[in-house]
Design a protein around this motif. Structure first.
Motif, PDB file in Angstrom:
ATOM      1  N   ARG A 122     -39.929  21.951-125.852  1.00 18.49           N
ATOM      2  CA  ARG A 122     -40.597  22.909-126.725  1.00 18.49           C
ATOM      3  C   ARG A 122     -41.820  23.524-126.048  1.00 18.49           C
ATOM      4  NH1 ARG A 122     -38.970  22.423-132.101  1.00 18.49           N
ATOM      5  NH2 ARG A 122     -40.990  23.154-132.911  1.00 18.49           N
ATOM      6  N   GLY A 123     -42.216  22.986-124.897  1.00 17.91           N
ATOM      7  CA  GLY A 123     -43.349  23.533-124.164  1.00 17.91           C
ATOM      8  C   GLY A 123     -42.980  24.837-123.488  1.00 17.91           C
ATOM      9  N   ALA A 124     -43.990  25.483-122.929  1.00 16.39           N
ATOM     10  CA  ALA A 124     -43.769  26.788-122.315  1.00 16.39           C
ATOM     11  C   ALA A 124     -42.891  26.691-121.066  1.00 16.39           C
ATOM     12  CB  ALA A 124     -45.107  27.430-121.967  1.00 16.39           C
ATOM     13  N   VAL A 125     -43.057  25.634-120.286  1.00 14.46           N
ATOM     14  CA  VAL A 125     -42.316  25.509-119.027  1.00 14.46           C
ATOM     15  C   VAL A 125     -41.783  24.083-118.907  1.00 14.46           C
ATOM     16  CG1 VAL A 125     -42.474  25.622-116.512  1.00 14.46           C
ATOM     17  CG2 VAL A 125     -43.762  27.246-117.904  1.00 14.46           C
ATOM     18  N   PRO A 126     -40.487  23.893-118.638  1.00 20.93           N
ATOM     19  CA  PRO A 126     -39.943  22.543-118.434  1.00 20.93           C
ATOM     20  C   PRO A 126     -40.601  21.871-117.230  1.00 20.93           C
ATOM     21  CG  PRO A 126     -38.185  24.162-118.698  1.00 20.93           C
ATOM     22  CD  PRO A 126     -39.455  24.932-118.553  1.00 20.93           C
ATOM     23  N   GLY A 127     -40.644  20.547-117.247  1.00 22.47           N
ATOM     24  CA  GLY A 127     -41.314  19.814-116.189  1.00 22.47           C
ATOM     25  C   GLY A 127     -40.701  20.018-114.816  1.00 22.47           C
ATOM     26  N   TRP A 128     -39.400  20.352-114.747  1.00 19.74           N
ATOM     27  CA  TRP A 128     -38.753  20.508-113.445  1.00 19.74           C
ATOM     28  C   TRP A 128     -39.081  21.842-112.779  1.00 19.74           C
ATOM     29  CZ3 TRP A 128     -35.583  24.722-113.318  1.00 19.74           C
ATOM     30  CH2 TRP A 128     -35.039  25.167-114.547  1.00 19.74           C
ATOM     31  N   VAL A 129     -39.533  22.821-113.553  1.00 19.82           N
ATOM     32  CA  VAL A 129     -39.771  24.150-112.984  1.00 19.82           C
ATOM     33  C   VAL A 129     -40.885  24.143-111.933  1.00 19.82           C
ATOM     34  CG1 VAL A 129     -40.548  26.501-113.507  1.00 19.82           C
ATOM     35  CG2 VAL A 129     -38.811  25.412-114.931  1.00 19.82           C
ATOM     36  N   PRO A 130     -42.065  23.531-112.196  1.00 16.33           N
ATOM     37  CA  PRO A 130     -43.105  23.532-111.159  1.00 16.33           C
ATOM     38  C   PRO A 130     -42.664  22.875-109.859  1.00 16.33           C
ATOM     39  CG  PRO A 130     -44.035  22.908-113.282  1.00 16.33           C
ATOM     40  CD  PRO A 130     -42.546  22.926-113.451  1.00 16.33           C
ATOM     41  N   ARG A 131     -41.684  21.959-109.919  1.00 15.96           N
ATOM     42  CA  ARG A 131     -41.218  21.286-108.700  1.00 15.96           C
ATOM     43  C   ARG A 131     -40.420  22.221-107.794  1.00 15.96           C
ATOM     44  NH1 ARG A 131     -40.540  16.969-112.418  1.00 15.96           N
ATOM     45  NH2 ARG A 131     -38.278  17.144-112.483  1.00 15.96           N
ATOM     46  N   LEU A 132     -40.037  23.389-108.303  1.00 15.22           N
ATOM     47  CA  LEU A 132     -39.387  24.364-107.440  1.00 15.22           C
ATOM     48  C   LEU A 132     -40.347  24.898-106.380  1.00 15.22           C
ATOM     49  CD1 LEU A 132     -37.349  26.392-110.101  1.00 15.22           C
ATOM     50  CD2 LEU A 132     -36.507  24.614-108.551  1.00 15.22           C
ATOM     51  N   GLU A 133     -41.629  24.654-106.590  1.00 21.39           N
ATOM     52  CA  GLU A 133     -42.639  25.034-105.592  1.00 21.39           C
ATOM     53  C   GLU A 133     -42.614  24.106-104.389  1.00 21.39           C
ATOM     54  OE1 GLU A 133     -47.497  25.793-105.466  1.00 21.39           O
ATOM     55  OE2 GLU A 133     -46.442  25.558-107.384  1.00 21.39           O
ATOM     56  N   GLU A 134     -42.025  22.931-104.548  1.00 21.09           N
ATOM     57  CA  GLU A 134     -41.985  21.949-103.473  1.00 21.09           C
ATOM     58  C   GLU A 134     -40.857  22.282-102.496  1.00 21.09           C
ATOM     59  OE1 GLU A 134     -41.472  18.257-105.487  1.00 21.09           O
ATOM     60  OE2 GLU A 134     -43.311  18.450-106.665  1.00 21.09           O
ATOM     61  N   GLY A 135     -40.896  21.654-101.320  1.00 21.79           N
ATOM     62  CA  GLY A 135     -39.854  21.865-100.325  1.00 21.79           C
ATOM     63  C   GLY A 135     -40.383  22.494 -99.061  1.00 21.79           C
ATOM     64  N   ASP A 136     -39.613  22.363 -97.985  1.00 22.45           N
ATOM     65  CA  ASP A 136     -40.067  22.798 -96.671  1.00 22.45           C
ATOM     66  C   ASP A 136     -39.242  23.936 -96.082  1.00 22.45           C
ATOM     67  OD1 ASP A 136     -42.086  20.817 -96.646  1.00 22.45           O
ATOM     68  OD2 ASP A 136     -40.605  19.310 -96.024  1.00 22.45           O
ATOM     69  N   ASP A 137     -38.463  24.616 -96.914  1.00 18.84           N
ATOM     70  CA  ASP A 137     -37.728  25.775 -96.411  1.00 18.84           C
ATOM     71  C   ASP A 137     -37.573  26.801 -97.522  1.00 18.84           C
ATOM     72  OD1 ASP A 137     -35.240  25.290 -97.929  1.00 18.84           O
ATOM     73  OD2 ASP A 137     -34.997  23.575 -96.602  1.00 18.84           O
ATOM     74  N   ALA A 138     -37.028  27.949 -97.155  1.00 14.41           N
ATOM     75  CA  ALA A 138     -36.946  29.072 -98.090  1.00 14.41           C
ATOM     76  C   ALA A 138     -35.863  28.888 -99.140  1.00 14.41           C
ATOM     77  CB  ALA A 138     -36.695  30.365 -97.314  1.00 14.41           C
ATOM     78  N   GLY A 139     -34.902  28.004 -98.887  1.00 16.23           N
ATOM     79  CA  GLY A 139     -33.791  27.873 -99.818  1.00 16.23           C
ATOM     80  C   GLY A 139     -32.656  28.809 -99.467  1.00 16.23           C
ATOM     81  N   TYR A 140     -31.623  28.806-100.298  1.00 16.92           N
ATOM     82  CA  TYR A 140     -30.448  29.630-100.024  1.00 16.92           C
ATOM     83  C   TYR A 140     -30.650  31.098-100.403  1.00 16.92           C
ATOM     84  CZ  TYR A 140     -27.628  25.482 -99.060  1.00 16.92           C
ATOM     85  OH  TYR A 140     -27.114  24.331 -98.516  1.00 16.92           O
ATOM     86  N   HIS A 141     -31.596  31.375-101.309  1.00 18.14           N
ATOM     87  CA  HIS A 141     -31.728  32.733-101.832  1.00 18.14           C
ATOM     88  C   HIS A 141     -33.190  33.159-101.808  1.00 18.14           C
ATOM     89  CE1 HIS A 141     -27.615  32.114-103.048  1.00 18.14           C
ATOM     90  NE2 HIS A 141     -27.988  31.048-103.717  1.00 18.14           N
ATOM     91  N   LEU A 142     -33.417  34.431-101.498  1.00 21.56           N
ATOM     92  CA  LEU A 142     -34.761  34.959-101.289  1.00 21.56           C
ATOM     93  C   LEU A 142     -35.055  36.128-102.230  1.00 21.56           C
ATOM     94  CD1 LEU A 142     -34.774  34.970 -97.381  1.00 21.56           C
ATOM     95  CD2 LEU A 142     -36.179  33.502 -98.849  1.00 21.56           C
ATOM     96  N   PRO A 143     -36.333  36.515-102.351  1.00 24.47           N
ATOM     97  CA  PRO A 143     -36.652  37.720-103.123  1.00 24.47           C
ATOM     98  C   PRO A 143     -35.850  38.914-102.606  1.00 24.47           C
ATOM     99  CG  PRO A 143     -38.658  36.532-102.570  1.00 24.47           C
ATOM    100  CD  PRO A 143     -37.544  35.855-101.820  1.00 24.47           C
ATOM    101  N   GLY A 144     -35.351  39.708-103.531  1.00 19.99           N
ATOM    102  CA  GLY A 144     -34.534  40.842-103.153  1.00 19.99           C
ATOM    103  C   GLY A 144     -33.062  40.521-103.047  1.00 19.99           C
ATOM    104  N   SER A 145     -32.705  39.250-103.214  1.00 21.75           N
ATOM    105  CA  SER A 145     -31.302  38.864-103.142  1.00 21.75           C
ATOM    106  C   SER A 145     -30.577  39.235-104.428  1.00 21.75           C
ATOM    107  CB  SER A 145     -31.167  37.357-102.897  1.00 21.75           C
ATOM    108  OG  SER A 145     -31.650  36.619-104.022  1.00 21.75           O
ATOM    109  N   ALA A 146     -29.256  39.313-104.330  1.00 24.02           N
ATOM    110  CA  ALA A 146     -28.445  39.586-105.513  1.00 24.02           C
ATOM    111  C   ALA A 146     -28.552  38.453-106.520  1.00 24.02           C
ATOM    112  CB  ALA A 146     -26.987  39.796-105.095  1.00 24.02           C
ATOM    113  N   VAL A 147     -28.602  37.211-106.036  1.00 25.07           N
ATOM    114  CA  VAL A 147     -28.701  36.067-106.937  1.00 25.07           C
ATOM    115  C   VAL A 147     -29.998  36.109-107.735  1.00 25.07           C
ATOM    116  CG1 VAL A 147     -29.081  33.563-106.973  1.00 25.07           C
ATOM    117  CG2 VAL A 147     -27.130  34.513-105.739  1.00 25.07           C
TER     118      VAL A 147
END
Length: 309
Positions: free
Chosen positions: A20-45
Motif C-alpha cells: 500500500r506504500g508508494a514504492v515496493p521495497g524491491w524497487v530501490p534495489r534496482l539501483e544496485e548492481g555493477d553493470d547496465a543490465g540488458y536494457h538501456l534508456p531509449g530501448s524498446a523495452v
C-alpha cells in the motif's frame, strides 16, 4: 473526500505492487548492481514497459495463456490464483521490472527464483487432441508459449494505446528475447513476424483448446476479487484487453468485442483515460512523461556507473 482518494490510491498500489506504500521495497534495489543490465534508456523495452499499456497487456496475456491446455493445467493445479491473485500479479510485475530495469545479475537472480518455483509444478493433462500428457512448468514448449503470449500481448496493447516504439515492433521482440532466454526458451523469436508465425502455429496445429476450464479462468479474469472502488476501472481495462485480441482467439475464449447494441463501444478512448488516471495514482508514467520509480532507480544505477542516463 481526500481520505477516500488516498484509500483508493492505496488499494490501487496494493493491487499492482503488493504494497500500500508508494514504492515496493524491491524497487530501490534496482539501483544496485555493477553493470547496465540488458536494457538501456531509449530501448524498446523501456518504452513499452514504462507505459501504462502494460496493465491491459497483462490481462490479455492471462487470457491468451489459458488457451494452452498444459499451461492452464499448471495454473489450475498449482497456482494460488484463487486465494491470492494479487500476490501472483505482484510477483509477475516484480520479475518483469527487474529484467527490464535491473542489472544483469538482478535479472538472472529474479529469473532463477521463478524457475526454482516452477520445479515442483508438474502433473498430467489431456491435450487439445485428446492425448494424455505430462506437463512441467519448466518444459521448453510451455515456456515458449508463455513467452510468446506475453510478448504478443505487450506489443499489441502498446501499438494501440502507447507511443511510438524506438526501433519499431521488431526491436521490442528482439530485445525482450533476452527475457525468454533467461527463462529457458531456446531461440525465441526475434521479429514481430516471426513471433506471430510461432503464435499462430499452435492455432493451426489445433494445439489450443477452449473448454469449461478455460471458461472458468476467463470468468475469474473478468471479475477478480478487487476492492469495489477499483471495479469500474477494471471493467474498462478488461474490455480493452478483449477488444485487442485477434478475433479467432477472442472466439475461442468465448468473448466478444464490447458493443452497445449494434454499435461498438468507444473502448480506445475510455481506456486511454483510465490508464492516465491509474498512472497518476500509481506515481508512474503521467501526462508530461514523468518516469516511474523503477526507471528512476535504474537511471541512478547507470549514472553511478558512468553511463548517460
Amino acid at each position: 473526500m481526500r481520505n477516500v482518494l488516498r484509500e483508493w490510491q492505496a488499494e490501487l498500489r496494493q493491487t499492482f505492487t503488493g504494497t500500500r506504500g508508494a514504492v515496493p521495497g524491491w524497487v530501490p534495489r534496482l539501483e544496485e548492481g555493477d553493470d547496465a543490465g540488458y536494457h538501456l534508456p531509449g530501448s524498446a523495452v523501456w518504452a513499452v514497459h514504462g507505459s501504462m499499456t502494460t496493465i491491459v497487456a497483462g490481462i490479455r496475456a492471462l487470457l491468451m495463456q489459458a488457451l494452452h491446455p498444459g499451461a492452464l493445467a499448471g495454473v489450475q493445479d498449482h497456482s494460488r490464483f484463487r486465494e491470492d491473485p494479487l500476490g501472483r500479479l505482484a510477483g509477475t510485475i516484480r520479475w518483469i521490472f527487474t529484467v527490464s530495469y535491473g542489472s544483469t545479475s538482478a535479472a538472472h537472480e529474479a529469473s532463477g527464483f521463478v524457475l526454482r518455483l516452477h520445479e515442483s509444478v508438474r502433473g498430467d493433462y489431456v491435450d487439445a487432441h485428446g492425448i494424455a500428457r505430462s506437463y512441467a512448468a519448466n518444459d521448453p514448449e510451455l515456456l515458449r508459449w508463455v513467452h510468446i503470449a506475453f510478448t504478443d500481448a505487450f506489443l499489441s496493447a502498446h501499438k494501440i494505446w502507447g507511443r511510438p516504439i524506438p526501433g519499431g515492433p521488431d526491436a521490442y521482440v528482439r530485445e525482450w528475447a533476452h527475457a525468454g532466454r533467461l527463462m529457458g526458451v531456446d531461440s525465441p523469436p526475434l521479429s514481430e513476424a516471426e513471433m506471430r508465425e510461432q503464435l499462430d502455429s499452435w492455432y493451426r496445429a489445433g494445439d489450443l483448446r477452449s473448454d469449461e476450464r478455460v471458461a472458468e479462468i476467463v470468468a475469474f479474469i473478468r471479475n477478480p476479487p478487487l476492492h469495489p472502488s477499483l471495479r469500474p476501472g477494471y471493467k474498462m481495462l478488461f474490455a480493452a484487453a478483449v477488444s485487442s485480441l485477434e478475433p479467432k482467439y477472442r472466439d475461442m475464449l468465448g468473448l466478444r468485442a464490447p458493443r452497445l447494441g449494434p454499435f461498438p463501444l468507444p473502448v480506445r478512448f475510455g481506456t486511454k483515460v483510465t490508464l492516465a488516471v491509474v498512472g497518476v495514482a500509481l506515481g508512474g508514467v503521467r501526462p508530461g512523461g514523468r518516469m516511474g520509480p523503477s526507471e528512476q532507480a535504474a537511471r541512478r544505477r547507470l549514472r553511478r556507473l558512468g553511463f548517460a542516463a
